[in-house]
Design an enzyme around this catalytic site. Structure first.
Site, mmCIF file in Angstrom:
data_model
loop_
_atom_site.group_PDB
_atom_site.id
_atom_site.type_symbol
_atom_site.label_atom_id
_atom_site.label_comp_id
_atom_site.label_asym_id
_atom_site.label_seq_id
_atom_site.Cartn_x
_atom_site.Cartn_y
_atom_site.Cartn_z
ATOM 1 N N ASP A 20 0.815 -1.215 0.000
ATOM 2 C CA ASP A 20 0.000 0.000 0.000
ATOM 3 C C ASP A 20 0.849 1.265 0.000
ATOM 4 O OD1 ASP A 20 -2.145 -1.659 -0.003
ATOM 5 O OD2 ASP A 20 -2.903 -1.104 1.959
ATOM 6 N N ARG A 102 0.696 5.863 16.860
ATOM 7 C CA ARG A 102 0.502 6.881 15.817
ATOM 8 C C ARG A 102 1.092 8.253 16.166
ATOM 9 N NH1 ARG A 102 0.664 2.790 12.908
ATOM 10 N NH2 ARG A 102 -1.292 1.809 12.274
ATOM 11 N N ASP A 131 -7.009 5.559 12.107
ATOM 12 C CA ASP A 131 -5.623 6.008 12.007
ATOM 13 C C ASP A 131 -5.470 7.324 11.243
ATOM 14 O OD1 ASP A 131 -4.388 4.133 13.580
ATOM 15 O OD2 ASP A 131 -4.021 2.732 11.949
ATOM 16 N N SER A 185 -6.026 -7.860 7.471
ATOM 17 C CA SER A 185 -5.075 -6.752 7.564
ATOM 18 C C SER A 185 -4.407 -6.781 8.930
ATOM 19 C CB SER A 185 -5.820 -5.427 7.365
ATOM 20 O OG SER A 185 -4.949 -4.335 7.588
#
Length: 410
Positions: A20, A102, A131, A185
């Site tokens: 990705d 994050r 996210d 995922s």
């Protein structure tokens, strides 16, 4: 600020080296004509990160524009441990393993953007998830006028197949297991792994065993318990079985112990900040042990009022972390109160690990508030007049008696 393709000359991309973000890298080059700077963080995800350098070079990124950094110690010391001082759990179960990583990635991207004179930052989060919010609140909290490029909210790809076609057109490597629909995922760091999507989308169906990557099945764990000690100072773990360790080393060791005893599995349907429910399978072996041990040492070192106030504040703190407000003033205010409470949260906790369970079986501290003479059923040395309890109870019952008399009259 929203992206203006003409004004962006340099963009810092949070780059894993996976499919990705490799597609995003090429898309930024082709759609924006921008010079891409990549940042790859080693958060303890358990995979080699150096291959990201070769992939970035192959995509035309200049060597001086490739940043790879081992941030494991900083991650655990400055993000994971402060969060665990609050005993942070979102919606009663989730230990926030993805959420807490994050803000650190966002911080590093902003630092690189300043250093390299970049106009924008970019990430690979989708337009449906949490996210994107966490990354961008982090960016804006540190650099209010930064431009953010969020490809998943901008590009015209309508399917996974379209993304793969773009990858083939631009000679981006596609590993064989990615050519079709990926089974699920995965996000991972030193605190946890999370799996979502595909085979996990139906919350009524049990997750297949192959989804779990950080723990053995509890039923396959040893028949004999594992007993360890964890030493704490100012609310943070500092040693296991008497051996002092750095934050990242200690969490790594707890992960190993948790893995071998089937500790830390969670199958959860959670409420995302963007409004939808999602099902995830999380594994937080070391964090699960740490949470139990920290509560164990607090049980003898924290005053009742402080402990109960912390428990009241924790859900708010958890929501702030989950929703991406790590750099907000309210999170920092709560952190100051929590850290103040931890000054004498020190000592040793003995923990038993057995087939998925974590049990505190002993705790000692030089700052213990536990007084055996007060609580013993035997005649204690400290004077405690049992008759005092009668007045205490009557005072607390006063309003209940008044209410009962009124209702009796009615």
């Amino acid at each position: 600020m929203s992206a203006d393709k003409k004004s962006i000359k340099k963009v810092v991309l949070a780059y894993s080296g996976g499919l990705d973000t490799s597609i995003i890298l090429k898309w930024l080059q082709t759609e924006y004509g921008a010079e891409v700077i990549t940042f790859t963080a080693d958060l303890g995800q358990g995979e080699e990160i150096e291959p990201a350098r070769a992939k970035a070079l192959a995509a035309g990124v200049k060597p001086e524009n490739i940043f790879i950094e081992d941030v494991r110690e900083e991650f655990v010391r400055d993000y994971v441990f402060p969060m665990f001082r609050a005993n942070t759990v979102y919606e009663g179960q989730y230990l926030l393993g993805t959420s807490i990583a994050r803000p650190l990635i966002a911080k590093k991207q902003i630092e690189i953007a300043r250093k390299m004179g970049a106009d924008a930052v970019s990430h690979g989060a989708t337009g449906k998830g949490n996210d994107q919010v966490r990354f961008e609140l982090g960016y804006y909290g540190l650099e209010p006028d930064i431009t953010v490029v969020a490809p998943w909210r901008e590009w015209d790809f309508k399917s996974r197949e379209a993304l793969l076609d773009f990858a083939e057109k631009h000679q981006i490597q596609i590993t064989k297991d990615k050519r079709g629909e990926a089974p699920f995922s995965v996000d991972a760091n030193l605190l946890h792994s999370s799996s979502e999507g595909k085979v996990l989308e139906d919350p009524a169906v049990e997750a297949p065993e192959f989804v779990h990557m950080r723990t053995i099945a509890p039923e396959d764990a040893p028949d004999q318990p594992t007993i360890i000690t964890i030493d704490f100072e100012k609310g943070d773990p500092v040693a296991i079985d008497g051996v002092a360790m750095s934050p990242a080393t200690l969490l790594t060791r707890l992960n190993e112990l948790g893995r071998d005893n089937g500790v830390g599995r969670l199958d959860l349907v959670e409420n995302r900040f963007v409004g939808m429910k999602s099902r995830g399978v999380y594994e937080t072996p070391g964090g699960t042990i740490l949470l139990a041990a920290h509560r164990g040492i607090e049980s003898i070192t924290l005053d009742r009022g402080a402990m109960h106030l912390k428990d009241e504040l924790m859900p708010k703190y958890a929501s702030l972390v989950y929703n991406g407000f790590w750099f907000s003033p309210e999170r920092e205010m709560l952190q100051a109160a929590i850290d103040y409470s931890q000054a004498k949260v020190a000592g040793q906790v003995r923990v038993k690990l057995y087939k998925g369970n974590v049990t505190v079986i002993g705790r000692t501290s030089p700052y213990s508030l536990y007084d055996q003479d007060l609580v013993t059923f035997e005649e204690g040395k400290v004077a405690y007049d049992h008759r005092d309890a009668g007045g205490f109870i009557k005072l607390n019952a006063l309003r209940l008696r008044v209410l009962a008399k009124r209702d009796k009259r009615g």
